[in-house]
Write an enzyme that holds these catalytic residues in place. Sequence first.
Site, short mmCIF file in Angstrom:
data_model
loop_
_atom_site.label_atom_id
_atom_site.label_comp_id
_atom_site.label_asym_id
_atom_site.label_seq_id
_atom_site.Cartn_x
_atom_site.Cartn_y
_atom_site.Cartn_z
N LEU A 102 0.84 -1.07 -0.06
CA LEU A 102 0.28 0.02 -0.04
C LEU A 102 0.88 1.11 -0.10
CD1 LEU A 102 -2.87 -0.76 2.61
CD2 LEU A 102 -3.02 -0.78 0.23
N ASP A 103 0.61 2.18 -0.71
CA ASP A 103 1.30 3.36 -0.60
C ASP A 103 1.34 4.08 0.63
OD1 ASP A 103 1.25 3.07 -3.53
OD2 ASP A 103 -0.48 4.58 -3.86
N GLN A 104 2.11 4.83 1.00
CA GLN A 104 2.45 5.51 2.29
C GLN A 104 1.18 6.57 2.72
OE1 GLN A 104 2.81 9.14 3.00
NE2 GLN A 104 2.65 9.80 1.34
N THR A 106 -1.89 5.53 1.72
CA THR A 106 -2.89 4.76 1.79
C THR A 106 -3.17 3.89 3.08
OG1 THR A 106 -2.92 4.34 -0.54
CG2 THR A 106 -4.13 2.81 0.73
N HIS A 185 -0.27 1.55 -8.60
CA HIS A 185 -1.02 2.88 -8.16
C HIS A 185 -2.35 2.59 -8.88
CE1 HIS A 185 2.27 5.79 -6.83
NE2 HIS A 185 1.91 5.01 -6.07
#
Length: 237
Positions: A102-104, A106, A185
Amino acid sequence: MLLEKMLQSQGFGSRKYCQQLIKNGAVQINGEIIDNLKYKADLHGLEFRVYGEDYLYREKVYIALNKPQGYECSHQATHHFSVFELFDEVLMNRGLQCVGRLDQDTTGLLLLTDDGQFLQALTHPKKHVAKVYQMHTADPVTPEQAEKLEQGVELRNESGIFAATDVQRLAEHQLQMTVHQGVYHQVKRMLAAVGNKVEQLHRAQIGQLNLTDLNDLQEGEWVYLSAEQIEQAKIRE
């Protein structure tokens, strides 16, 4: 299994260090200090203590984390905290890995494990494990945008069409949808492809494992998964 090997398998350190733990009287089983290096532990349902802290023997670990914002899914984060900072050294010694990323920025459900087969079962592109995302968008979500997401969009530098299922407009700026791939993404790029922008992103579910079913897990908290929950996470589309 020899006690020292059991301790080593659980992440307590090198064989030599585990031997020293035993010699120091740091290990207890059934309330009894075990200082015999030749002691063989029955692994079935084994509960033990090390320096007064309770542990349960686990052949493999399967963990659900409610990931907070500002954490990277990397062992060597550069600009933010690492999710691995949320776990103790014993777990980290087991080689804990994120099941996908997961993105930072998210939040939401993130699985971690030291089981390579489980990791592969959930992340391989051919497995199509469903993931449910909820998001806040910059602009109001229109019916046309929701329809395009379900029909599928093209993403730059990716082959094929990427479609979402169960697209639901929860509010004017809130959307929920399910994706079955896992490209870089993906959700943010899909929203951009239909002319909108994700401002906040939250993963609510993997397979049939929903974050809301995990004992009101707060951001930054984690739990071990049961055998049933492990199977729920692997359910495909």
